[in-house]
Design an enzyme around this catalytic site. Structure first.
Site, PDB file in Angstrom:
ATOM      1  N   HIS A 175       0.834  -1.204   0.000  1.00 50.83           N
ATOM      2  CA  HIS A 175       0.000   0.000   0.000  1.00 50.83           C
ATOM      3  C   HIS A 175       0.870   1.256   0.000  1.00 50.83           C
ATOM      4  O   HIS A 175       0.709   2.141  -0.855  1.00 50.83           O
ATOM      5  CB  HIS A 175      -0.910  -0.010   1.234  1.00 50.83           C
ATOM      6  CG  HIS A 175      -1.770   1.200   1.382  1.00 50.83           C
ATOM      7  ND1 HIS A 175      -3.122   1.193   1.094  1.00 50.83           N
ATOM      8  CD2 HIS A 175      -1.488   2.464   1.794  1.00 50.83           C
ATOM      9  CE1 HIS A 175      -3.627   2.399   1.306  1.00 50.83           C
ATOM     10  NE2 HIS A 175      -2.652   3.192   1.740  1.00 50.83           N
ATOM     11  N   GLU A 176       1.782   1.325   0.939  1.00 51.07           N
ATOM     12  CA  GLU A 176       2.618   2.527   1.045  1.00 51.07           C
ATOM     13  C   GLU A 176       3.564   2.654  -0.147  1.00 51.07           C
ATOM     14  O   GLU A 176       3.910   3.777  -0.554  1.00 51.07           O
ATOM     15  CB  GLU A 176       3.401   2.511   2.361  1.00 51.07           C
ATOM     16  CG  GLU A 176       2.534   2.461   3.621  1.00 51.07           C
ATOM     17  CD  GLU A 176       1.502   3.575   3.695  1.00 51.07           C
ATOM     18  OE1 GLU A 176       1.688   4.621   3.034  1.00 51.07           O
ATOM     19  OE2 GLU A 176       0.488   3.403   4.406  1.00 51.07           O
ATOM     20  N   HIS A 207       1.999   4.738  -2.849  1.00 49.88           N
ATOM     21  CA  HIS A 207       2.204   6.176  -2.692  1.00 49.88           C
ATOM     22  C   HIS A 207       3.614   6.565  -3.135  1.00 49.88           C
ATOM     23  O   HIS A 207       3.818   7.591  -3.783  1.00 49.88           O
ATOM     24  CB  HIS A 207       2.009   6.575  -1.226  1.00 49.88           C
ATOM     25  CG  HIS A 207       0.597   6.512  -0.752  1.00 49.88           C
ATOM     26  ND1 HIS A 207      -0.439   7.167  -1.386  1.00 49.88           N
ATOM     27  CD2 HIS A 207       0.031   5.870   0.313  1.00 49.88           C
ATOM     28  CE1 HIS A 207      -1.572   6.940  -0.743  1.00 49.88           C
ATOM     29  NE2 HIS A 207      -1.315   6.157   0.291  1.00 49.88           N
ATOM     30  N   GLU A 223      -5.782   7.775  -2.850  1.00 47.26           N
ATOM     31  CA  GLU A 223      -5.499   6.400  -2.422  1.00 47.26           C
ATOM     32  C   GLU A 223      -5.550   5.394  -3.578  1.00 47.26           C
ATOM     33  O   GLU A 223      -5.398   4.188  -3.353  1.00 47.26           O
ATOM     34  CB  GLU A 223      -6.489   5.965  -1.335  1.00 47.26           C
ATOM     35  CG  GLU A 223      -6.375   6.728  -0.027  1.00 47.26           C
ATOM     36  CD  GLU A 223      -5.058   6.475   0.699  1.00 47.26           C
ATOM     37  OE1 GLU A 223      -4.480   5.393   0.515  1.00 47.26           O
ATOM     38  OE2 GLU A 223      -4.614   7.362   1.450  1.00 47.26           O
ATOM     39  N   HIS A 235     -13.386  11.180  12.419  1.00 43.28           N
ATOM     40  CA  HIS A 235     -12.945  11.376  11.033  1.00 43.28           C
ATOM     41  C   HIS A 235     -13.559  12.630  10.413  1.00 43.28           C
ATOM     42  O   HIS A 235     -12.873  13.401   9.736  1.00 43.28           O
ATOM     43  CB  HIS A 235     -13.337  10.167  10.169  1.00 43.28           C
ATOM     44  CG  HIS A 235     -12.418   9.010  10.273  1.00 43.28           C
ATOM     45  ND1 HIS A 235     -12.418   8.166  11.360  1.00 43.28           N
ATOM     46  CD2 HIS A 235     -11.457   8.542   9.438  1.00 43.28           C
ATOM     47  CE1 HIS A 235     -11.511   7.226  11.180  1.00 43.28           C
ATOM     48  NE2 HIS A 235     -10.909   7.434  10.029  1.00 43.28           N
ATOM     49  N   GLY A 274     -10.882  14.931  11.894  1.00 40.54           N
ATOM     50  CA  GLY A 274      -9.864  14.154  11.199  1.00 40.54           C
ATOM     51  C   GLY A 274      -9.625  14.531   9.749  1.00 40.54           C
ATOM     52  O   GLY A 274      -8.924  13.835   9.024  1.00 40.54           O
ATOM     53  N   TYR A 317     -11.829  14.628   7.254  1.00 40.28           N
ATOM     54  CA  TYR A 317     -12.676  13.960   6.265  1.00 40.28           C
ATOM     55  C   TYR A 317     -14.077  14.558   6.172  1.00 40.28           C
ATOM     56  O   TYR A 317     -14.993  13.915   5.674  1.00 40.28           O
ATOM     57  CB  TYR A 317     -12.779  12.465   6.588  1.00 40.28           C
ATOM     58  CG  TYR A 317     -11.606  11.666   6.081  1.00 40.28           C
ATOM     59  CD1 TYR A 317     -11.632  11.059   4.833  1.00 40.28           C
ATOM     60  CD2 TYR A 317     -10.457  11.531   6.850  1.00 40.28           C
ATOM     61  CE1 TYR A 317     -10.558  10.328   4.361  1.00 40.28           C
ATOM     62  CE2 TYR A 317      -9.365  10.800   6.387  1.00 40.28           C
ATOM     63  CZ  TYR A 317      -9.433  10.204   5.144  1.00 40.28           C
ATOM     64  OH  TYR A 317      -8.352   9.486   4.677  1.00 40.28           O
ATOM     65  N   TYR A 354     -13.025   7.050   0.880  1.00 45.30           N
ATOM     66  CA  TYR A 354     -12.503   5.722   1.213  1.00 45.30           C
ATOM     67  C   TYR A 354     -13.043   4.683   0.229  1.00 45.30           C
ATOM     68  O   TYR A 354     -12.301   3.911  -0.369  1.00 45.30           O
ATOM     69  CB  TYR A 354     -12.918   5.329   2.635  1.00 45.30           C
ATOM     70  CG  TYR A 354     -12.034   5.846   3.732  1.00 45.30           C
ATOM     71  CD1 TYR A 354     -10.725   5.385   3.892  1.00 45.30           C
ATOM     72  CD2 TYR A 354     -12.510   6.786   4.639  1.00 45.30           C
ATOM     73  CE1 TYR A 354      -9.924   5.850   4.916  1.00 45.30           C
ATOM     74  CE2 TYR A 354     -11.713   7.268   5.670  1.00 45.30           C
ATOM     75  CZ  TYR A 354     -10.426   6.789   5.803  1.00 45.30           C
ATOM     76  OH  TYR A 354      -9.629   7.257   6.814  1.00 45.30           O
TER      77      TYR A 354
END
Length: 256
Positions: free
Chosen positions: A36-37, A40, A66, A172, A176, A178, A185
């Site tokens: 995942h990372e 990025h 994402e 969130h 957060g 969002y 998401y």
């Protein structure tokens, strides 16, 4: 100035420590996180944008930031990919077929419930930031909790208890970052699954076609960053608007 600097990405990862005489062995979830990372990281490193504010991961709309990272997670469920790195540290054996099937089955355990949960959170967030009237709540009309209960009628199998105050902990959307964006998401999952489907369609075992598709992914999603709007970038790669079909299939909610 006119000097162009090559991008550098640092991935700092925590993983399971060594135990006794055994080396540090990554869990499957830790491998997913690493993939995942890395998504990025490669979007950052492979940018072709000269303007720093829209290069790499910068300037990409919240909806699509994402996409590369969740896209990379799909390769964790491609056994030939995992077999190149996941071998028993003592015997050198790859993951047995029976265990691999259990891993794939666990991935989709209660996938429908999880999807409903995320959709409920997203719609609640959008409702509170669009049609909800805070002034009405002050005068004793519909409160934020009433709005939450109303949305739950569509997305929960069982209605929340009347005293449910989940929103008090929904940090969130209140603290957060969002606010009116929690939907991203699930939308990012739609984009990433659809992008991975492009590789499935040419055949994951067809190296030439996979490389060709990979170069197109590199030259669009990974290289353009925030230089073009996310919808345009996706269409440049996929040739059409995104659809949820691949996500539903990957989640085991429709027949493969």
């Amino acid at each position: 100035g006119t000097e162009i600097r090559l991008p550098i990405a640092h991935m700092v990862c925590n993983q399971s420590p060594p135990v006794g005489e055994k080396p540090s062995l990554m869990t499957f979830r830790e491998v997913e996180t690493m993939f995942h990372e890395f998504g990025h990281a490669i979007q950052h490193m492979l940018t072709t944008q000269d303007e720093g504010l829209v290069a790499g991961i910068r300037g990409v709309e919240w909806d699509a930031v994402e996409l590369p990272s969740q896209f990379m997670e799909n390769w964790c469920y491609d056994k030939p990919t995992i077999d190149k790195m996941a071998i028993h540290y003592e015997t050198g054996e790859t993951i047995p077929a029976e265990l691999w099937e259990k891993i794939k089955a666990a991935k989709n355990f209660r996938a429908g419930s999880m999807m409903l949960r995320q959709l409920q959170f997203a719609v609640t967030d959008l409702t509170l930031h669009s049609t909800f009237d805070p002034q009405g709540a002050k005068s004793g009309k519909k409160s934020v909790h009433d709005a939450y209960q109303e949305v739950a009628k569509t997305y929960q199998v069982t209605q929340p208890m009347e005293y449910d105050r989940f929103l008090c902990a929904f940090s969130h959307i209140f603290a957060g970052g969002y606010s009116a964006g929690y939907y991203s998401y699930k939308w990012a999952e739609v984009l990433s699954a659809d992008a991975f489907a492009a590789f499935e369609e040419v055949g994951l075992e067809n190296d030439d076609k996979v490389q060709e598709t990979g170069r197109r992914f590199r030259d669009t999603v990974l290289s353009l960053g925030g230089g073009k709007d996310a919808g345009t970038v996706f269409k440049l790669f996929r040739g059409r608007e995104p659809t949820p079909d691949a996500l539903l299939r990957h989640s085991g909610l429709v027949s493969a």
